[in-house]
Scaffold this motif. Structure first.
Motif, PDB file in Angstrom:
ATOM      1  N   GLU A  88       0.842  -1.218   0.000  1.00  0.00           N
ATOM      2  CA  GLU A  88       0.000   0.000   0.000  1.00  0.00           C
ATOM      3  C   GLU A  88       0.871   1.259   0.000  1.00  0.00           C
ATOM      4  O   GLU A  88       0.556   2.216  -0.705  1.00  0.00           O
ATOM      5  CB  GLU A  88      -0.932   0.023   1.219  1.00  0.00           C
ATOM      6  N   ASN A  91       2.460   1.786  -3.594  1.00  0.00           N
ATOM      7  CA  ASN A  91       1.517   2.191  -4.652  1.00  0.00           C
ATOM      8  C   ASN A  91       0.647   3.382  -4.255  1.00  0.00           C
ATOM      9  O   ASN A  91      -0.233   3.785  -5.008  1.00  0.00           O
ATOM     10  CB  ASN A  91       0.619   1.007  -5.017  1.00  0.00           C
ATOM     11  N   ASP A  92       0.881   3.904  -3.048  1.00  0.00           N
ATOM     12  CA  ASP A  92       0.093   5.030  -2.535  1.00  0.00           C
ATOM     13  C   ASP A  92      -1.403   4.680  -2.562  1.00  0.00           C
ATOM     14  O   ASP A  92      -2.239   5.460  -3.029  1.00  0.00           O
ATOM     15  CB  ASP A  92       0.389   6.289  -3.372  1.00  0.00           C
ATOM     16  N   THR A  93      -1.721   3.487  -2.076  1.00  0.00           N
ATOM     17  CA  THR A  93      -3.098   3.007  -2.164  1.00  0.00           C
ATOM     18  C   THR A  93      -3.833   2.987  -0.820  1.00  0.00           C
ATOM     19  O   THR A  93      -4.980   2.552  -0.761  1.00  0.00           O
ATOM     20  CB  THR A  93      -3.137   1.585  -2.775  1.00  0.00           C
ATOM     21  N   TRP A  94      -3.167   3.487   0.241  1.00  0.00           N
ATOM     22  CA  TRP A  94      -3.885   3.550   1.530  1.00  0.00           C
ATOM     23  C   TRP A  94      -5.170   4.350   1.362  1.00  0.00           C
ATOM     24  O   TRP A  94      -6.219   4.000   1.883  1.00  0.00           O
ATOM     25  CB  TRP A  94      -3.021   4.192   2.617  1.00  0.00           C
ATOM     26  N   LYS A  95      -5.038   5.465   0.604  1.00  0.00           N
ATOM     27  CA  LYS A  95      -6.195   6.371   0.471  1.00  0.00           C
ATOM     28  C   LYS A  95      -7.376   5.670  -0.208  1.00  0.00           C
ATOM     29  O   LYS A  95      -8.518   5.849   0.192  1.00  0.00           O
ATOM     30  CB  LYS A  95      -5.793   7.653  -0.273  1.00  0.00           C
ATOM     31  N   SER A  96      -7.083   4.850  -1.248  1.00  0.00           N
ATOM     32  CA  SER A  96      -8.221   4.198  -1.921  1.00  0.00           C
ATOM     33  C   SER A  96      -8.739   3.040  -1.079  1.00  0.00           C
ATOM     34  O   SER A  96      -9.930   2.748  -1.083  1.00  0.00           O
ATOM     35  CB  SER A  96      -7.833   3.728  -3.319  1.00  0.00           C
ATOM     36  N   LEU A  97      -7.832   2.403  -0.335  1.00  0.00           N
ATOM     37  CA  LEU A  97      -8.252   1.283   0.509  1.00  0.00           C
ATOM     38  C   LEU A  97      -9.206   1.763   1.615  1.00  0.00           C
ATOM     39  O   LEU A  97     -10.256   1.171   1.862  1.00  0.00           O
ATOM     40  CB  LEU A  97      -7.001   0.645   1.125  1.00  0.00           C
ATOM     41  N   PHE A  98      -8.833   2.876   2.250  1.00  0.00           N
ATOM     42  CA  PHE A  98      -9.670   3.383   3.341  1.00  0.00           C
ATOM     43  C   PHE A  98     -10.868   4.203   2.844  1.00  0.00           C
ATOM     44  O   PHE A  98     -11.689   4.630   3.645  1.00  0.00           O
ATOM     45  CB  PHE A  98      -8.832   4.186   4.336  1.00  0.00           C
ATOM     46  N   ALA A  99     -10.932   4.412   1.526  1.00  0.00           N
ATOM     47  CA  ALA A  99     -12.120   5.103   0.989  1.00  0.00           C
ATOM     48  C   ALA A  99     -13.159   4.083   0.519  1.00  0.00           C
ATOM     49  O   ALA A  99     -14.169   4.454  -0.070  1.00  0.00           O
ATOM     50  CB  ALA A  99     -11.707   6.021  -0.163  1.00  0.00           C
ATOM     51  N   GLN A 100     -12.894   2.795   0.757  1.00  0.00           N
ATOM     52  CA  GLN A 100     -13.874   1.766   0.380  1.00  0.00           C
ATOM     53  C   GLN A 100     -14.907   1.602   1.499  1.00  0.00           C
ATOM     54  O   GLN A 100     -14.590   1.820   2.671  1.00  0.00           O
ATOM     55  CB  GLN A 100     -13.170   0.420   0.124  1.00  0.00           C
ATOM     56  N   PRO A 101     -16.111   1.182   1.128  1.00  0.00           N
ATOM     57  CA  PRO A 101     -17.148   1.032   2.170  1.00  0.00           C
ATOM     58  C   PRO A 101     -16.954  -0.226   3.019  1.00  0.00           C
ATOM     59  O   PRO A 101     -17.785  -1.133   3.023  1.00  0.00           O
ATOM     60  CB  PRO A 101     -18.441   0.985   1.354  1.00  0.00           C
ATOM     61  N   LEU A 102     -15.809  -0.296   3.665  1.00  0.00           N
ATOM     62  CA  LEU A 102     -15.499  -1.429   4.539  1.00  0.00           C
ATOM     63  C   LEU A 102     -15.016  -0.834   5.853  1.00  0.00           C
ATOM     64  O   LEU A 102     -14.373   0.227   5.840  1.00  0.00           O
ATOM     65  CB  LEU A 102     -14.364  -2.265   3.945  1.00  0.00           C
ATOM     66  N   ILE A 259      -4.943   9.953   6.310  1.00  0.00           N
ATOM     67  CA  ILE A 259      -4.249   9.609   5.069  1.00  0.00           C
ATOM     68  C   ILE A 259      -3.890  10.904   4.357  1.00  0.00           C
ATOM     69  O   ILE A 259      -4.752  11.538   3.771  1.00  0.00           O
ATOM     70  CB  ILE A 259      -5.125   8.714   4.160  1.00  0.00           C
TER      71      ILE A 259
END
Lengths: 260, 303
Positions: A88, A91-102, A259
């Motif tokens: 994460e 790929n700078d993907t923390w932001k998209s991971l934590f923007a998911q409805p989970l 984030i």
């Protein structure tokens, strides 16, 4: 629970082609393969020793256990904690991971659980391959009396201890890798920790069981296991407590994490 | 009363001691394309991150579809698709695998991923590793990821960054289609007013964290009222004459020039006659239309 399973599935999906995933399979295959090959090529020498079947098994299984438990397992755990977080960070993907409805706990727990599962798979493969390669050796050279002793209970106990003893390091390194995106900090801290852990365990320091990095070495130590036939020894309890405490602290960090 | 997709009430956000968002009160109507304009570093991305709950906001400050994001995080995020800064893409996975992974997280069928690849024109590069993608392709994949769940609200942070002119037109048309045909609400941030002008129904202008203007695109355009610029000597005499005649005079940037509100061609002719008959020498008289670009600069610079 569904959220956790979804996150876990995603962790498997996105990591299936990475070194972290393949390391958990290649490591046991390579180490067990090398030890089997060494046993096979030195069969004459080993047969001349006239080991009892139990000692023969100890010798054979001890090859991978010694290398793995003392040195490779702690580093493997450190690498695993780094990898699942680094995918994460990189790929700078923390932001998209934590923007998911989970929920955030599921995302965090799935990452942790994925690392635990990989360690479990790795150690499970060590156990299975140790057993199977001994059977193969017996087939190739029947003089090796691997059939005269049933080691599965002993091996399962040792590998279970090794697995449980690694969870303390995993949780601690997981937090470090969660906070810092770079390679050097988690690996550097882990390296120093492992060295200190090995020294503390090998010198028999009375409180070494309190150092997470010492716990795999202590779990394997003959001095302790000879006197204690249970899995849950002092260092295992210590490792599990560390694992639980650091896991909770990790979640606390994640839930407050902004984030940027 | 119009339903709001996004509402922030006096939102303030600090990075350490630095105030990045200052008393921001956004109102984004459902079904609108809201152009969120501001120069680099104005606080646009920070605002979008607050709207996604990636950055913590105070309670009762940020509402999505009428519900506080802090207490209805998952419910709100189900309705949102977002592209924040550079697209968040796993470089070791192909474009298709990136979308499949998101399908897993959103519990939606994989066929949606193929539809999205077609929509953003990445079908031929679907199996190529994402780290081999050009910036424009990454941006397209980021937009596909944002659209995957068919969200009611799209938050797009500079979505045309890195795209070639054709790509920009395609994305622009896609946004217009999503809002007009599918009733999506879109908040699109940009530092280019011309870009926003072409698609937005509403505009918010932010600078140094403060919202300087918010309204419909027509309200913004009405601010750019035309002016009449007159080059005349002596300047003071002309100013006095026109002030006496009831005109509101303001100095112009050009030398020996003044500006006054433009009313009509006849009115301009009368101004000319008044000045000439009273001994002033008029060397030029012409209409000045302030374009939105200058208006935007004026609004942000005066802040």
């Amino acid at each position: 629970m569904i959220s956790l399973l979804i996150s876990l599935r995603s962790e498997f999906y996105k990591s299936k082609n990475t070194l972290a995933f393949w390391a958990s399979i290649l490591l046991p295959v390579l180490i067990c393969g090398a030890i089997t090959l060494a046993f096979f090529s030195n069969s004459d020498k080993i047969l001349r020793m006239h080991y009892s079947p139990e000692v023969l098994w100890m010798n054979f299984a001890g090859g991978s256990l010694g290398v793995m438990g003392m040195l490779i397992l702690p580093f493997y755990v450190i690498f695993m904690a780094f990898s699942v977080n680094n995918i994460e960070h990189k790929n700078d993907t923390w932001k998209s991971l934590f923007a998911q409805p989970l929920n955030k706990f599921s995302i965090y727990a799935a990452k942790y659980l994925y690392a635990v599962l990989l360690i479990f798979i790795c150690l499970g493969l060590f156990l299975t391959l140790t057993y199977l390669s001994a059977q193969l050796l017996h087939l190739l050279i029947p003089a090796h009396r691997f059939d005269a002793y049933q080691p599965l209970n002993m091996l399962a106990k040792i590998y279970s201890k090794l697995f449980l003893s690694s969870l303390g390091i995993l949780s601690l390194q997981f937090i470090i890798s969660l906070i810092w995106a770079d390679f050097l900090k988690p690996m550097g801290i882990g390296f120093v920790g492992v060295i200190i852990g090995i020294i503390a365990a090998s010198k028999g320091w009375v409180y070494s069981y309190l150092i997470p990095y010492s716990q795999p070495s202590l779990a394997l130590s003959l001095r302790k296991s000879a006197n204690n036939s249970t899995i849950f020894t002092q260092e295992i309890y210590s490792s599990l407590i560390y694992a639980a405490v650091f896991f909770i602290i990790g979640y606390f960090i994640v839930s407050r994490k902004s984030i940027k | 009363m119009l339903e709001l997709a996004i509402q922030t009430c006096g939102l303030t956000y600090h990075y350490g001691n630095q105030k990045v968002i200052d008393n921001l009160s956004l109102k984004v109507e459902k079904g609108s394309i809201y152009g969120f304009l501001g120069p680099n570093g104005a606080g646009k991305t920070t605002t979008i991150k607050v709207l996604l709950n990636l950055l913590k906001s105070p309670a009762d400050c940020v509402f999505l579809f009428g519900k506080d994001i802090n207490t209805h995080r998952i419910e709100s995020l189900k309705k949102i698709g977002a592209l924040v800064e550079q697209p968040a893409i796993y470089g070791h996975l192909s474009g298709k695998q990136n979308l499949y992974n998101r399908c897993i997280l959103l519990s939606i069928p994989r066929s949606k991923a193929i539809d999205m690849l077609k929509l953003v024109g990445l079908r031929d590069a679907a199996d190529k590793k994402a780290d081999k993608y050009s910036l424009g392709m990454k941006q397209r994949l980021g937009i596909a990821l944002a659209l995957l769940s068919d969200p009611e609200l799209l938050l797009l942070d500079e979505p045309t960054n890195g795209l070639d002119p054709n790509g920009i037109i395609e994305i622009r048309n896609l946004m217009i289609e999503l809002a007009s045909k599918h009733q999506k609400t879109i908040l699109v941030s940009s530092h280019l007013l011309t870009e926003v002008e072409r698609i937005a129904t509403h505009v918010g202008i932010i600078n140094k964290g403060k919202l300087l203007f918010q309204g419909t695109i027509f309200e913004l355009q009405s601010l750019k009222a035309a002016k009449l610029q007159v080059q005349v000597i002596p300047l003071q005499k002309a100013t006095d004459l026109l002030t006496l005649a009831g005109y509101q005079i303001s100095p112009a940037k050009a030398s020996n020039s003044i500006e006054l509100p433009y009313k009509s061609a006849e009115d301009s002719a009368e101004i000319n006659a008044l000045l000439v008959q009273n001994g002033c020498r008029v060397s030029s008289i012409h209409l000045v239309k302030k374009d939105l670009e200058h208006l935007f600069l004026d609004i942000t610079q005066s802040n």
